[in-house]
Design a protein around this motif. Structure first.
Motif, PDB file in Angstrom:
ATOM      1  N   ARG B  46       0.831  -1.214   0.000  1.00  0.00           N
ATOM      2  CA  ARG B  46       0.000   0.000   0.000  1.00  0.00           C
ATOM      3  C   ARG B  46       0.856   1.250   0.000  1.00  0.00           C
ATOM      4  NH1 ARG B  46      -4.183   0.190   4.688  1.00  0.00           N
ATOM      5  NH2 ARG B  46      -4.688   2.223   3.810  1.00  0.00           N
ATOM      6  N   LEU B  47       1.947   1.216   0.778  1.00  0.00           N
ATOM      7  CA  LEU B  47       2.848   2.371   0.834  1.00  0.00           C
ATOM      8  C   LEU B  47       3.426   2.671  -0.538  1.00  0.00           C
ATOM      9  CD1 LEU B  47       5.126   2.261   4.002  1.00  0.00           C
ATOM     10  CD2 LEU B  47       3.628   4.104   3.239  1.00  0.00           C
ATOM     11  N   SER B  48       3.907   1.625  -1.218  1.00  0.00           N
ATOM     12  CA  SER B  48       4.604   1.906  -2.477  1.00  0.00           C
ATOM     13  C   SER B  48       3.621   2.374  -3.542  1.00  0.00           C
ATOM     14  CB  SER B  48       5.429   0.703  -2.940  1.00  0.00           C
ATOM     15  OG  SER B  48       4.587  -0.280  -3.492  1.00  0.00           O
ATOM     16  N   GLU B  49       2.375   1.887  -3.490  1.00  0.00           N
ATOM     17  CA  GLU B  49       1.447   2.396  -4.505  1.00  0.00           C
ATOM     18  C   GLU B  49       0.926   3.786  -4.151  1.00  0.00           C
ATOM     19  OE1 GLU B  49      -2.991   0.528  -3.551  1.00  0.00           O
ATOM     20  OE2 GLU B  49      -1.510  -0.646  -4.657  1.00  0.00           O
ATOM     21  N   SER B  50       1.034   4.190  -2.871  1.00  0.00           N
ATOM     22  CA  SER B  50       0.633   5.552  -2.492  1.00  0.00           C
ATOM     23  C   SER B  50       1.785   6.542  -2.619  1.00  0.00           C
ATOM     24  CB  SER B  50       0.143   5.594  -1.043  1.00  0.00           C
ATOM     25  OG  SER B  50      -0.643   4.474  -0.749  1.00  0.00           O
ATOM     26  N   ALA B  51       2.978   6.048  -2.947  1.00  0.00           N
ATOM     27  CA  ALA B  51       4.162   6.921  -2.895  1.00  0.00           C
ATOM     28  C   ALA B  51       4.012   8.161  -3.772  1.00  0.00           C
ATOM     29  CB  ALA B  51       5.407   6.134  -3.286  1.00  0.00           C
ATOM     30  N   ALA B  52       3.589   7.978  -5.031  1.00  0.00           N
ATOM     31  CA  ALA B  52       3.499   9.133  -5.942  1.00  0.00           C
ATOM     32  C   ALA B  52       2.484  10.164  -5.444  1.00  0.00           C
ATOM     33  CB  ALA B  52       3.183   8.674  -7.355  1.00  0.00           C
ATOM     34  N   PRO B  53       1.251   9.762  -5.102  1.00  0.00           N
ATOM     35  CA  PRO B  53       0.316  10.774  -4.585  1.00  0.00           C
ATOM     36  C   PRO B  53       0.804  11.446  -3.306  1.00  0.00           C
ATOM     37  CG  PRO B  53      -0.732   8.591  -4.683  1.00  0.00           C
ATOM     38  CD  PRO B  53       0.595   8.476  -5.346  1.00  0.00           C
ATOM     39  N   ILE B  54       1.434  10.663  -2.418  1.00  0.00           N
ATOM     40  CA  ILE B  54       1.921  11.268  -1.165  1.00  0.00           C
ATOM     41  C   ILE B  54       2.989  12.313  -1.468  1.00  0.00           C
ATOM     42  CG2 ILE B  54       3.286  10.831   0.920  1.00  0.00           C
ATOM     43  CD1 ILE B  54       1.893   8.145   1.177  1.00  0.00           C
ATOM     44  N   LEU B  55       3.955  11.959  -2.326  1.00  0.00           N
ATOM     45  CA  LEU B  55       5.065  12.881  -2.597  1.00  0.00           C
ATOM     46  C   LEU B  55       4.568  14.129  -3.318  1.00  0.00           C
ATOM     47  CD1 LEU B  55       7.715  10.184  -3.459  1.00  0.00           C
ATOM     48  CD2 LEU B  55       7.882  11.853  -1.604  1.00  0.00           C
ATOM     49  N   TRP B  56       3.636  13.948  -4.260  1.00  0.00           N
ATOM     50  CA  TRP B  56       3.101  15.119  -4.965  1.00  0.00           C
ATOM     51  C   TRP B  56       2.311  16.018  -4.007  1.00  0.00           C
ATOM     52  CZ3 TRP B  56       2.788  18.433  -8.880  1.00  0.00           C
ATOM     53  CH2 TRP B  56       3.482  18.132 -10.059  1.00  0.00           C
ATOM     54  N   GLY B 177       0.016  15.274 -12.415  1.00  0.00           N
ATOM     55  CA  GLY B 177       1.342  14.848 -11.967  1.00  0.00           C
ATOM     56  C   GLY B 177       1.319  13.405 -11.502  1.00  0.00           C
ATOM     57  N   VAL B 178       0.356  13.085 -10.651  1.00  0.00           N
ATOM     58  CA  VAL B 178       0.256  11.709 -10.150  1.00  0.00           C
ATOM     59  C   VAL B 178      -0.118  10.766 -11.293  1.00  0.00           C
ATOM     60  CG1 VAL B 178      -1.003  10.199  -8.574  1.00  0.00           C
ATOM     61  CG2 VAL B 178      -0.291  12.468  -7.826  1.00  0.00           C
ATOM     62  N   ALA B 179      -1.012  11.220 -12.177  1.00  0.00           N
ATOM     63  CA  ALA B 179      -1.396  10.381 -13.327  1.00  0.00           C
ATOM     64  C   ALA B 179      -0.175  10.056 -14.173  1.00  0.00           C
ATOM     65  CB  ALA B 179      -2.447  11.099 -14.172  1.00  0.00           C
ATOM     66  N   ALA B 180       0.659  11.071 -14.421  1.00  0.00           N
ATOM     67  CA  ALA B 180       1.862  10.854 -15.229  1.00  0.00           C
ATOM     68  C   ALA B 180       2.818   9.905 -14.518  1.00  0.00           C
ATOM     69  CB  ALA B 180       2.548  12.190 -15.520  1.00  0.00           C
ATOM     70  N   ALA B 181       3.042  10.143 -13.231  1.00  0.00           N
ATOM     71  CA  ALA B 181       3.985   9.299 -12.480  1.00  0.00           C
ATOM     72  C   ALA B 181       3.510   7.842 -12.479  1.00  0.00           C
ATOM     73  CB  ALA B 181       4.140   9.824 -11.053  1.00  0.00           C
ATOM     74  N   ASN B 182       2.219   7.632 -12.237  1.00  0.00           N
ATOM     75  CA  ASN B 182       1.695   6.264 -12.197  1.00  0.00           C
ATOM     76  C   ASN B 182       1.730   5.609 -13.562  1.00  0.00           C
ATOM     77  OD1 ASN B 182       1.230   6.219  -9.484  1.00  0.00           O
ATOM     78  ND2 ASN B 182      -0.911   6.881  -9.634  1.00  0.00           N
ATOM     79  N   ALA B 183       1.324   6.359 -14.615  1.00  0.00           N
ATOM     80  CA  ALA B 183       1.327   5.806 -15.965  1.00  0.00           C
ATOM     81  C   ALA B 183       2.744   5.417 -16.359  1.00  0.00           C
ATOM     82  CB  ALA B 183       0.748   6.818 -16.957  1.00  0.00           C
ATOM     83  N   GLY B 184       3.706   6.281 -16.018  1.00  0.00           N
ATOM     84  CA  GLY B 184       5.105   5.995 -16.346  1.00  0.00           C
ATOM     85  C   GLY B 184       5.586   4.745 -15.626  1.00  0.00           C
TER      86      GLY B 184
END
Lengths: 202, 222
Positions: B46-56, B177-184
């Motif tokens: 859960r942490l690793s999949e939340s990483a991008a939204p949390i950091l943004w 931003g999160v969409a781009a990070a996750n898609a990438g």
């Protein structure tokens, strides 16, 4: 901007201007033509609109009425606040202002000697006294090399020696075809110069 | 141009000097990320999949709290008046100040992101897309932040108001931003388009906010 013959050669010409401070009219019907060599002392009680008039002449505040004609880069304004950064040394502040006004390096030497900045040149703004900060702020005015100095209480916080130096500097600037409008409560002796009395807001 | 560089350099210098607060933003960013991580708990997936939204989100919050630095100090100490009458176009001065804010506040956050990504268990292949989305998208934060700080200029201690003003403007940056990070990170074909949208937001900011910021400064210094 209509060109009137009477204003020819003027650096700043204000005709019948009115100005507001915080939405309240504090000045009206002021007509003032500033040309090379002119020195105006602005006097009047608190609230009479001295600062407002200076800001309006500087083009920083919008006038409520009247006409104002300014030649390009005619003036430089020093308000109550010194614009001295606590975290920068006096030397850093001076070289920043030199860059802003694209002035030659020699002008800094002149400002330093005229306003006696040397004793605290490498001190940060935070450790300067009120009078020292004021002197540093006046260096910006010298460095700007603009013809019309619009000064709001330029000597506040200064000792007698510094006040004398500032008065001499302003008088000399006006003799060299500069001009100044100085708002002050102090009995400063500039020699020749016209006094403008502003009354309590009408 | 030399004058604008001087303003940029001075702002960056001041941000890193005593009381400048650039490093406080990094500390706030790191703290927010750690609090999020603690709140989510020890579930690595859960942490690793939340990483991008949390950091943004943490980066945006840290940026919001720093916006009042862009113009407020210059307004209070009188140097803003001097910059206004210095003769340069005020909108370019605003652009220089927003750029200095990005370099002194958001760039350090982006540089701290890999370390915090490690803490959140961000997978190795997700670093590049996340960093790319931040580099492209965060300049918009500084630009809209400069505008908000100009609007709130004559109010003291307005950082809460500035945060409220900028939140609706900045949420698209977080979303894309999160969409781009996750898609990438997924190797999704949407990565490119999402980055383009972010870039469009930053470019829109470059075109529109300096003039609006300048107008707001003039209004508030009147």
């Amino acid at each position: 901007m209509d060109e009137r013959p009477a204003d020819a050669g003027r650096l700043i010409a204000a005709r019948d201007i009115a100005a507001q401070r915080g939405g309240r009219l504090v000045l009206s019907g002021v007509t003032l033509a500033i040309g090379p060599g002119d020195l105006f002392i602005l006097r009047g009680p608190n609230g009479a609109g001295k600062t407002t008039l200076l800001r309006t002449l500087a083009g920083l505040s919008q006038r409520a009425a009247g006409a104002l004609k300014r030649s390009d880069n005619a003036s430089v304004f020093l308000g109550h606040a010194d614009g001295v950064k606590a975290a920068l040394t006096a030397r850093e502040s001076l070289s920043f202002w030199r860059m802003i006004y694209s002035a030659p390096p020699a002008i800094i030497e002149r400002a330093i000697s005229r306003l006696n900045i040397f004793p605290f040149l490498d001190q940060r703004g935070a450790s300067l006294s009120a009078g020292q900060r004021r002197r540093l702020a006046l260096c910006r005015i010298v460095i700007s090399r603009r013809p019309v100095w619009l000064l709001d209480e330029p000597t506040s916080g200064m000792d007698a020696v510094s006040i004398r130096a500032v008065v001499d500097l302003i008088a000399e600037h006006c003799r060299d075809d500069g001009a100044a409008v100085v708002a002050t409560h102090e009995p400063l002796d500039f020699g020749p110069g016209r006094t403008i009395m502003l009354d309590e807001a009408a | 141009m030399k004058r604008l560089m001087a303003i940029f350099e001075r702002d960056v210098t001041l941000a890193f000097r005593t009381g400048g607060g650039a490093l406080n933003s990094v500390a706030f960013f790191a703290l927010t990320v750690v609090i999020f991580a603690l709140a989510i708990g020890p579930d690595r997936a859960r942490l690793s999949e939340s990483a991008a939204p949390i950091l943004w989100t943490a980066a945006t919050l840290a940026a919001m709290l720093s916006f009042d630095r862009i113009l407020q100090a210059d307004f209070e100490d009188g140097s803003l008046d001097a910059l206004i009458e210095s003769g340069d176009l005020l909108s370019l001065v605003a652009l220089a100040k927003a750029s200095a804010h990005w370099v002194s506040t958001l760039l350090p956050l982006i540089l701290a992101t890999p370390v915090l990504g490690l803490l959140l268990g961000l997978p190795a292949h997700a670093y590049f897309p996340l960093m790319a989305s931040m580099v492209i998208g965060t300049p918009a934060l500084s630009l809209f932040g400069a505008l908000a700080s100009a609007l709130a200029l004559s109010l003291r201690r307005a950082s809460m108001l500035i945060t409220i003003l900028t939140a609706p403007l900045l949420t698209p940056a977080i979303i894309f931003g999160v969409a781009a990070a996750n898609a990438g990170a997924r190797g999704d074909a949407l990565f490119g388009p999402a980055l383009m949208l972010l870039a469009a937001m930053t470019l829109f900011g470059v075109l529109v906010t300096p003039a609006a910021t300048a107008a707001a400064i003039r209004f508030n210094t009147d």
